[in-house]
Design an enzyme around this catalytic site. Structure first.
Site, PDB file in Angstrom:
ATOM      1  N   ASP A  23      36.892  51.901  46.576  1.00  0.00           N
ATOM      2  CA  ASP A  23      37.874  51.963  45.370  1.00  0.00           C
ATOM      3  C   ASP A  23      38.605  50.719  45.659  1.00  0.00           C
ATOM      4  O   ASP A  23      40.062  50.689  45.359  1.00  0.00           O
ATOM      5  CB  ASP A  23      39.063  53.159  45.376  1.00  0.00           C
ATOM      6  CG  ASP A  23      39.934  53.325  44.093  1.00  0.00           C
ATOM      7  OD1 ASP A  23      39.391  52.691  43.108  1.00  0.00           O
ATOM      8  OD2 ASP A  23      41.065  54.005  44.274  1.00  0.00           O
ATOM      9  N   ASP A  32      44.902  52.706  50.788  1.00  0.00           N
ATOM     10  CA  ASP A  32      44.197  53.640  50.003  1.00  0.00           C
ATOM     11  C   ASP A  32      42.878  54.150  50.248  1.00  0.00           C
ATOM     12  O   ASP A  32      41.738  53.786  49.715  1.00  0.00           O
ATOM     13  CB  ASP A  32      44.460  53.406  48.230  1.00  0.00           C
ATOM     14  CG  ASP A  32      44.257  54.515  47.438  1.00  0.00           C
ATOM     15  OD1 ASP A  32      44.271  55.581  47.926  1.00  0.00           O
ATOM     16  OD2 ASP A  32      44.516  54.152  46.235  1.00  0.00           O
TER      17      ASP A  32
HETATM   18  N1  LIG Z   1      51.861  51.799  54.047  1.00  0.00           N
HETATM   19  C1  LIG Z   1      52.398  51.647  52.872  1.00  0.00           C
HETATM   20  N2  LIG Z   1      53.617  50.470  53.021  1.00  0.00           N
HETATM   21  C2  LIG Z   1      53.993  50.255  51.762  1.00  0.00           C
HETATM   22  N3  LIG Z   1      53.751  50.604  50.650  1.00  0.00           N
HETATM   23  C3  LIG Z   1      52.548  51.340  50.534  1.00  0.00           C
HETATM   24  C4  LIG Z   1      52.094  51.682  51.624  1.00  0.00           C
HETATM   25  N4  LIG Z   1      51.303  52.756  51.301  1.00  0.00           N
HETATM   26  C5  LIG Z   1      51.039  52.831  49.959  1.00  0.00           C
HETATM   27  N5  LIG Z   1      52.080  51.887  49.414  1.00  0.00           N
HETATM   28  C6  LIG Z   1      52.378  51.888  47.933  1.00  0.00           C
HETATM   29  O1  LIG Z   1      52.124  52.829  47.484  1.00  0.00           O
HETATM   30  C7  LIG Z   1      51.237  52.549  46.437  1.00  0.00           C
HETATM   31  C8  LIG Z   1      50.181  53.669  46.067  1.00  0.00           C
HETATM   32  O2  LIG Z   1      49.588  53.866  47.316  1.00  0.00           O
HETATM   33  P1  LIG Z   1      47.835  54.466  47.385  1.00  0.00           P
HETATM   34  O3  LIG Z   1      47.103  53.014  46.683  1.00  0.00           O
HETATM   35  O4  LIG Z   1      47.543  54.656  48.899  1.00  0.00           O
HETATM   36  O5  LIG Z   1      47.873  55.582  46.447  1.00  0.00           O
HETATM   37  P2  LIG Z   1      46.980  56.018  45.260  1.00  0.00           P
HETATM   38  O6  LIG Z   1      45.996  57.007  45.846  1.00  0.00           O
HETATM   39  O7  LIG Z   1      46.709  54.773  44.526  1.00  0.00           O
HETATM   40  O8  LIG Z   1      48.095  56.848  44.304  1.00  0.00           O
HETATM   41  P3  LIG Z   1      47.628  57.394  42.864  1.00  0.00           P
HETATM   42  O9  LIG Z   1      45.987  57.343  42.816  1.00  0.00           O
HETATM   43  O10 LIG Z   1      48.300  58.704  42.788  1.00  0.00           O
HETATM   44  O11 LIG Z   1      48.271  56.392  42.052  1.00  0.00           O
HETATM   45  C9  LIG Z   1      50.615  51.556  46.805  1.00  0.00           C
HETATM   46  O12 LIG Z   1      49.988  50.520  45.645  1.00  0.00           O
HETATM   47  C10 LIG Z   1      51.552  50.475  47.379  1.00  0.00           C
HETATM   48  O13 LIG Z   1      52.397  49.867  46.744  1.00  0.00           O
HETATM   49 MG   LIG Z   2      46.189  52.911  45.112  1.00  0.00          MG
END
Ligand SMILES: Nc1ncnc2c1ncn2[C@@H]1O[C@H](COP(=O)(O)OP(=O)(O)OP(=O)(O)O)[C@@H](O)[C@H]1O
Ligand SMILES: [Mg+2]
Length: 259
Positions: free
Chosen positions: A187, A204
């Site tokens: 992804d 992610d």
């Molecule tokens: N370890 C981290 N430290 C700081 N920010 C983070 C971290 N992990 C995730 N984020 C923030 O949270 C956001 C969403 O995280 P992630 O991409 O893992 O989830 P997602 O699966 O895309 O969520 P969804 O699909 O529900 O939108 C990221 O774009 C980032 O801004």
């Molecule tokens: Mg994401």
């Protein structure tokens, strides 16, 4: 007192809200009861102290900045209600690392959180920048927080620095991911890479699969297309074939496009 009534009391007393920087209404919108229970478990065993603020709230997860032993971490809370079985099982089923898991509708979200942490561990073994995974518990994944005191790290989408440097670094990480860690992100996009202090972190990773997964080649080519589309818009001269060669070490012989 059994577990359920303890939770009942906890919810009634609003005690857990003392550890969460949000009001009752917001908490109810964000968490279902089982999630509250899981978060409370991590609080009562001191894995985390309190939830600071939500960093992001998406369709399938909410990410919080949390504190533990005085330090910031990121807690990813997968929503129990919206993670769609149909869209995630294929990322688990074909991955031999998870072949012992009993995949059911009721537990798939827990496997998903575990998979994210396991994938992060794999990437860290090869020094690919990604948050440091700490633990998973039910639908929660705890990892290091990427960002400053004031704000979480921006996504590659928001980056406005040197794109040659960004591209070089990301391609080098993708090559190690493919040729050494044997993992496909699956992804990859400008939304799932964070930039902090000139370093690009892959995040992610719930859906990331082993390169032996039957769909790995398709996922890889999709990731590569996403990166090529993004970087070409930023003025980088590249192509899917060129990036494929850099990432895998081999020429692309077959084109996979299944949308
Ligand atoms: N370890 C981290 N430290 C700081 N920010 C983070 C971290 N992990 C995730 N984020 C923030 O949270 C956001 C969403 O995280 P992630 O991409 O893992 O989830 P997602 O699966 O895309 O969520 P969804 O699909 O529900 O939108 C990221 O774009 C980032 O801004
Ligand atoms: Mg994401």
């Amino acid at each position: 007192m059994n577990d359920e009534s303890a939770l009942e009391q906890l919810l009634k007393s609003n005690e857990y809200l003392h550890h969460i920087d949000m009001d009752r209404k917001t908490a109810d919108l964000v968490f279902d009861r089982r999630t509250v229970k899981a978060i409370y478990k991590l609080m009562s065993d001191r894995t985390i102290e309190y939830l600071d603020f939500p960093i992001s709230s998406g369709k399938e997860s909410v990410v919080f900045k949390v504190f533990a032993k005085g330090k910031p971490f990121a807690l990813k809370v997968y929503k129990l209600s919206t993670l769609r079985f149909g869209s995630v099982w294929r990322y688990i089923e074909g991955d031999r690392r998870f072949s012992k898991e009993q995949i059911k509708r009721s537990n798939i979200v827990f496997i998903w959180a575990k998979k994210e942490i396991v994938n992060m561990e794999e990437l860290r073994k090869y020094k690919i920048p990604t948050p440091r995974p700490l633990m998973y518990y039910r639908n929660l994944a705890l990892m290091s927080y990427i960002g400053s005191r004031a704000s979480p790290a921006p996504m590659l989408k928001e980056y406005s620095g040197d794109f040659n440097m960004a591209f070089e670094q990301i391609v080098a990480s993708m090559a190690v991911m493919n040729q050494k860690a044997h993992i496909v992100h699956a992804d990859l996009s400008e939304y799932n890479i964070l930039c902090f202090r000139r370093k690009f972190y892959f995040i992610d990773l719930g859906q990331a699969v082993s390169i032996e997964h039957p769909w790995a080649e398709y996922f890889l080519q999709r990731d590569i297309r996403n990166m090529v589309n993004f970087f070409m818009k930023k003025g980088i001269k590249t192509s899917v074939d060129e990036l494929y060669k850099s990432v895998t070490g081999n020429a692309r012989t077959k084109e996979f496009i299944v949308e």
